[in-house]
Design an enzyme around this catalytic site. Structure first.
Site, short mmCIF file in Angstrom:
data_model
loop_
_atom_site.label_atom_id
_atom_site.label_comp_id
_atom_site.label_asym_id
_atom_site.label_seq_id
_atom_site.Cartn_x
_atom_site.Cartn_y
_atom_site.Cartn_z
N ASP A 184 0.77 -1.24 0.00
CA ASP A 184 0.00 0.00 0.00
C ASP A 184 0.81 1.30 0.00
O ASP A 184 0.58 2.17 -0.81
CB ASP A 184 -0.94 0.02 1.21
CG ASP A 184 -1.86 -1.19 1.25
OD1 ASP A 184 -1.74 -2.07 0.39
OD2 ASP A 184 -2.72 -1.24 2.14
N GLU A 420 2.44 -9.41 11.29
CA GLU A 420 2.08 -9.06 9.91
C GLU A 420 3.37 -8.70 9.15
O GLU A 420 3.58 -9.08 8.02
CB GLU A 420 1.12 -7.87 9.98
CG GLU A 420 0.58 -7.38 8.66
CD GLU A 420 -0.29 -6.14 8.84
OE1 GLU A 420 -0.37 -5.60 9.98
OE2 GLU A 420 -0.89 -5.69 7.84
#
Ligand code: 2M8
Length: 450
Positions: A184, A420
């Site tokens: 992103d 993550e």
């Protein structure tokens, strides 16, 4: 969820047990949320990686993961990047903000976003079949039936990427939004985002900042632009031709395109398994070969990396990000390209960097001026991306490099927290813990010999 790793010894057995537990905890009945709190819905490429991990626990359940995702496939062939769980709140942008109901292409009764993510799905489907075949005849038969069922949907998905997303027939997929890249807030998107003038943006409240440290997440300036692009796409009713004309962000993404090449190779194998017509095989081969040519044209011999291309500005994007390794993921390397890309990988700008806690690739090179060791896709290492590198190295016959990367990746996961992403220099787990795709790739590594 584990909040401490004190009782966790980090042996392969313990990692495997905890990884399986996480996938069970995040399982909402036929599909898996990407993370316990930060990501309470089904994400497209997360699902594909999750299916690869699940296959080691239950090949039928793994198939179901993809089945549920593809039930939300749009009439255009697009597989949406988020399938919303109507029972979950606390994620923004929610389905109302996406407003995808304006599109005539969304399947009835489905709640989804209006864009997509890299197409790992054919690779995952092929993987499930392979594992099922090693189990027993009944599982193998079910997996073959599953491939027959999914094949037309996979073909439609790939056709969409090769046509609507590449009207120039360049071999490179156009992405409409940084979210489509999966990386992103990569520095690769900085200039393209900076060039966007944010129009009349309805007010919003970010939920991600409640579940994660704001200093690790994308900035407000980035979020304004992320949401502005969604507004523009929504105003165009998510119509492909309109988006191509009006979208302020239009980039040929090499990482996405490389995954598409590898996925076309997987789809060719699936086409064989399901006895697809020769015409399909010819088409898929054409997509694959065009992709390889497109990537070749984006190779930068000075950086020794492959570069994304900003269609709006008409310039290649000269940054040292993980996406630059696209040719490795796509495979079919010539000896020269193999030597060049492996030299880059081994160099001090990447795996050879003296400060790395483990030799696993950071999302942005520490040598790049935009590198930030804690902020999301601007530096941290991502276990799921380690898996893609490992898989690609294995496919390329680079077994020694693959084995070193696998071991380093497992060492990183010995904390039992399944981050993550990780701080590359200290090894601190960051972002969400108990992240599903991190657990999934750990399971695959621990069930694979190399
Ligand atoms: C991240 O992206 C979402 C938006 O799609 C977010 O930040 O809210 C990315 O890491 C993406 O690649 C990933 O699929 C998703 C869920 O894990 O989170």
């Amino acid at each position: 969820m584990s909040t401490s790793n004190q009782a966790f010894g980090g042996s392969p057995e313990q990692i495997a047990v905890r990884a399986a537990e996480i996938l069970r905890e995040n399982d909402l009945g036929g599909w898996t949320k990407a993370a316990p709190r930060l990501y309470p819905h089904q994400w497209s490429w997360d699902s594909a990686f999750i299916a690869i991990g699940l296959a080691h626990l239950d090949t039928r359940r793994a198939a179901q993961e993809l089945r549920v995702l593809f039930a939300a496939q749009w009439a255009t062939g697009m597989v949406p990047h988020i399938v919303f769980n109507p029972a979950a709140s606390g994620y923004f942008p929610n389905v109302e903000r996406w407003g995808t109901a304006v599109s005539p292409n969304i399947p009835t009764g489905m709640q989804t976003s209006g864009m997509c993510q890299p197409p790992v799905h054919a690779i995952a489907a092929r993987y499930i079949w392979e594992i099922a075949r090693q189990r027993n005849e009944a599982e193998a038969a079910d997996a073959t039936a599953f491939l027959r069922e999914l094949y037309p949907r996979l073909l439609a998905w790939h056709r969409y990427l090769a046509t609507d997303r590449d009207p120039e027939q360049s071999g490179l997929v156009t992405i409409y939004h940084p979210w489509e890249s999966g990386a992103d807030n990569s520095p690769a998107w900085d200039n393209a985002l900076a060039a966007i003038t944010v129009g009349d943006l309805p007010p919003y409240e970010r939920h991600d900042l409640k579940h994660a440290d704001p200093s690790m997440r994308p900035t407000m300036a980035e979020y304004d632009r992320y949401l502005w692009i969604v507004e523009v796409m929504k105003q165009g009713r998510y119509d492909e031709a309109t988006t191509y004309r009006t979208n302020p962000f239009l980039v040929k993404g090499v990482w996405f395109s490389a995954i598409f090449v590898a996925a076309n190779d997987a789809l060719l194998e699936i086409a064989d398994i399901v006895d697809a017509p020769d015409a399909d095989r010819a088409l898929i081969t054409e997509w694959r070969d065009r992709g390889l040519r497109g990537l070749n044209e984006r190779w930068d011999p000075t950086l020794n990396l492959c570069l994304d291309y900003d269609l709006r500005a008409g310039v290649p994007i000269r940054v040292q990000v993980m996406g630059g390794f696209a040719p490795l993921i796509a495979g079919h390397l010539t000896p020269e390209r193999r030597a060049a890309i492996l030299a880059t990988l081994d160099s001090p700008a990447w795996l050879g960097h003296p400060r790395l806690r483990w030799p696993v690739p950071p999302s942005t090179s520490p040598d790049d001026p935009a590198f930030d060791s804690r902020r999301y896709w601007r530096g941290p290492t991502w276990p799921v991306m380690n898996w893609l590198f490992w898989w690609a190295l294995t496919q390329a016959g680079e077994t020694e490099r693959a084995a070193v990367l696998r071991q380093a990746s497992l060492d990183q996961l010995a904390d039992g927290l399944f981050g993550e992403y990780y701080e590359p220099f200290t090894g601190e787990p960051l972002g969400s813990l108990d992240q599903s795709w991190t657990a999934a790739v750990a399971l695959d590594w621990l069930n694979t010999k190399q």
